[in-house]
Enzyme design. Sequence first.
Site, PDB file in Angstrom:
ATOM      1  CG  ASP A 127      28.474  44.503  26.341  1.00 17.86           C
ATOM      2  OD1 ASP A 127      29.690  44.649  26.620  1.00 17.86           O
ATOM      3  OD2 ASP A 127      27.457  44.597  27.138  1.00 17.86           O
TER       4      ASP A 127
ATOM      5  CG  ASP B  35      29.778  44.954  33.579  1.00 19.62           C
ATOM      6  OD1 ASP B  35      29.805  46.207  33.783  1.00 19.62           O
ATOM      7  OD2 ASP B  35      30.816  44.489  32.913  1.00 19.62           O
TER       8      ASP B  35
ATOM      9  CG  HIS C 256      27.319  40.475  40.726  1.00 18.50           C
ATOM     10  ND1 HIS C 256      28.245  40.780  41.712  1.00 18.50           N
ATOM     11  CD2 HIS C 256      27.854  39.655  39.811  1.00 18.50           C
ATOM     12  CE1 HIS C 256      29.145  40.210  41.420  1.00 18.50           C
ATOM     13  NE2 HIS C 256      29.377  39.559  40.295  1.00 18.50           N
TER      14      HIS C 256
ATOM     15  CG  ASP D  54      31.268  34.299  41.739  1.00 18.41           C
ATOM     16  OD1 ASP D  54      30.557  33.514  40.657  1.00 18.41           O
ATOM     17  OD2 ASP D  54      31.864  35.647  41.238  1.00 18.41           O
TER      18      ASP D  54
ATOM     19  CG  ASP E   6      33.530  33.683  38.755  1.00 18.04           C
ATOM     20  OD1 ASP E   6      33.689  33.333  40.014  1.00 18.04           O
ATOM     21  OD2 ASP E   6      32.762  34.637  38.449  1.00 18.04           O
TER      22      ASP E   6
ATOM     23  CE1 TYR F 178      30.248  34.059  33.252  1.00 14.51           C
ATOM     24  CE2 TYR F 178      32.026  34.671  35.205  1.00 14.51           C
ATOM     25  CZ  TYR F 178      30.763  34.580  34.558  1.00 14.51           C
ATOM     26  OH  TYR F 178      29.769  35.188  35.615  1.00 14.51           O
TER      27      TYR F 178
HETATM   28  N1  Q9C Z   1      36.424  42.412  33.464  1.00 19.10           N
HETATM   29  C1  Q9C Z   1      29.222  36.833  37.802  1.00 19.10           C
HETATM   30  O1  Q9C Z   1      30.299  36.131  37.985  1.00 19.10           O
HETATM   31  N2  Q9C Z   1      32.079  42.165  34.008  1.00 19.10           N
HETATM   32  N3  Q9C Z   1      29.049  37.809  37.306  1.00 19.10           N
HETATM   33  C2  Q9C Z   1      33.325  42.598  34.791  1.00 19.10           C
HETATM   34  C3  Q9C Z   1      35.583  43.205  34.477  1.00 19.10           C
HETATM   35  C4  Q9C Z   1      31.144  41.958  34.971  1.00 19.10           C
HETATM   36  C5  Q9C Z   1      30.506  38.560  36.744  1.00 19.10           C
HETATM   37  C6  Q9C Z   1      34.334  43.374  34.072  1.00 19.10           C
HETATM   38  C7  Q9C Z   1      31.176  40.347  35.636  1.00 19.10           C
HETATM   39  C8  Q9C Z   1      30.046  39.829  36.314  1.00 19.10           C
HETATM   40  C9  Q9C Z   1      28.030  36.161  38.400  1.00 19.10           C
HETATM   41 ZN    ZN Z   2      31.520  35.964  39.482  1.00 19.06          ZN
END
Ligand code: Q9C
Ligand code: ZN
Length: 645
Positions: free
Chosen positions: A20, A92, A135, A172, A265, A305
């Site tokens: 994924d 996600d 989230h 974030d 991030d 990330y």
């Molecule tokens: N490129 C946190 O940073 N995916 N969650 C988005 C768009 C979800 C991030 C896709 C990203 C979740 C805690």
């Molecule tokens: Zn984030």
Amino acid sequence: MGTALVHDEEMTRYKLLWFDPACAIETPERLTVSHEALVRTGLAARCVPTPVREASDDDILLVHSKEYLDAVKKTPYMTLDDLKEFTLHYGDVYFHPNIYHCAKLAVGAALQLVDAVMTGKVRNGMALVRPPGHHSMRSAASGFCVFNNVAIAAKYAQQKYAVQRVLIVDWDIHHGQGVQYAFEDDPSVLYFSWHRYEHQEFWPNLRDSDYDCVGKDKGAGFTINVPWNKIGMQNSDYLAVFCHVLLPVAYEFCPELVLVCAGFDSAIGDPEGEMCATPDIFAHLTHLLMNLAGGKLCAVLEGGYNLTSLSQSVCLTVQSLLGDPPPRPTELQGPCQSALESIQCVRSAHSKYWSCLQHAAERPPSDVSTKLEASGEARVIKADLVWPQPARHLPPAFCTAALIPEDLLCPLGCFRFPWDPHSQRDVDVSTWSSLTALVRRLEKNEIRNGLALVSDVSMAMAHVFGHTPKQRVVVVCVGDTEVLSGLPEDGKTLTVHFSKEALDKPRCKYYIPVCLKKSLMQATCSLLLPLSYQYDPDLVLLARVPGSHMGQSEWQQLVGLLQGLAGGHMLVLIQEGEKALVGPTASSLSGSPASSLEPLPAPGAEDIEALESLKWQLTTDWKLLQTSAQCKEFTACCGTKAATT
Ligand code: Q9C
Ligand code: ZN
């Protein structure tokens, strides 16, 4: 008073088990590299190790529904196909047989941190956790999050410790919609989030994330959303939002606890955020929040990330929590047009809720909307995302030198600076030469900061400037006495003078008199800080002259906040009459949190107006003071264009 570090390797023991691409970035290594970096830099050893615990059902039910908790409880027993199917109900996010266990530990880690801070075991701390939380919603997992660690921590603090006001700062790069929904009608929790938005084109693509979503019912005004409508935001953009939106409101709100959704991030190199703020900025963001709530700050990891920028950012955050001075800020050319549009829109949307923003809607005429494409320059993203490795800094062995008469006890945490042995008996002479020696030691980074009780602040300043020809100094004067020392007027100093009565000396680029009746915290956040950050001094000289109207806790806030500049090098001069300030000043210089402020009296309308107008007049010279996309030059240039087309 220490810094807690909450961590447990168990939280690395779950991962994505199928293909994924949307979830592949959320890996166990995120936690491993962050922790290893803290160990390698010696920061972990300076923290108070604090164990995690499993959150109880009751803890989780503070935010989530029984149905959702029961559903997640079944995941450890699911087959791979069941897990995949379960995952499909949400966006996600992925599940794993061990994620329920880790999610309970992540919540428990946040609660352990709240306990350590609220019971006074430590001043502040950080919890390194997986899965992240911001989230997840009452009945749904989302964006790698299972339980809402920080939202639960806020409810827990309110319930267990009767905390009246909690500030949640979500730096974030994604909108923590789960946190917003948990508190949208609750005025006891102020939720601030900035996030990549791109006019709703970025995940989670919610209308609820825009600047005009400010909370509901009694909670109206207690949700603050700053949408980033372009990628590539930089240090200046982040600092401008702190100075002109978050800090003024936070000081007016007066939290009793600060929780940070500490996602990294939002740093350069992150594949999700695509922003350009360097890891250094987190040392400053942390520092700027550290004197709120009597220093009670809990940072809980969310996203991040890019393993390099994540681990550097975590280290810089913890370094500030431990009280090390933040590194000198870099690349502060001022916010970009798109950021300014966002700032203007947020300030204006909140002007009816916060006294500090009451004039924000007036200037300039609001024909700018983030719904429109930014009309200013488009910033080019550096093609190669390289950023300097944060400097390996060594704080000076000696922190605070006190240059005070021998009949005064040396304040706790300071060492008495030696009187110059060559001087005569005359107290003044000995003070001046000792002062010179002290400044030289500051310059050589042998001492971090100093405090001197002097008979004449003006003369003391003349001495300092007579002996620091190389340095760039920010001079902050507080009080109603004109300082007549020969301040160099060649741009080698930037002086801001706070008084309650108007002073005679006229304003120029490097001499800025600020005449206000009260509202000094507001002026500190939205005028003094941006000016000083942009000037980037080698030394901060804070002078308390006769006739000051600044109370003790505001003074301590000022001392604390200004230590974010000049690598923490600061010299405080206090006029003899104010001996009582020596102790509190020394305490702030040696890193103790400022005593909590009373909820601030609503800033006077006149003061805020005066402040806004002063900022407006100074924006041409000082870009970090801008709070609207149409600065003077911009209007002028558009005006010319309009006239010729
Ligand atoms: N490129 C946190 O940073 N995916 N969650 C988005 C768009 C979800 C991030 C896709 C990203 C979740 C805690
Ligand atoms: Zn984030």
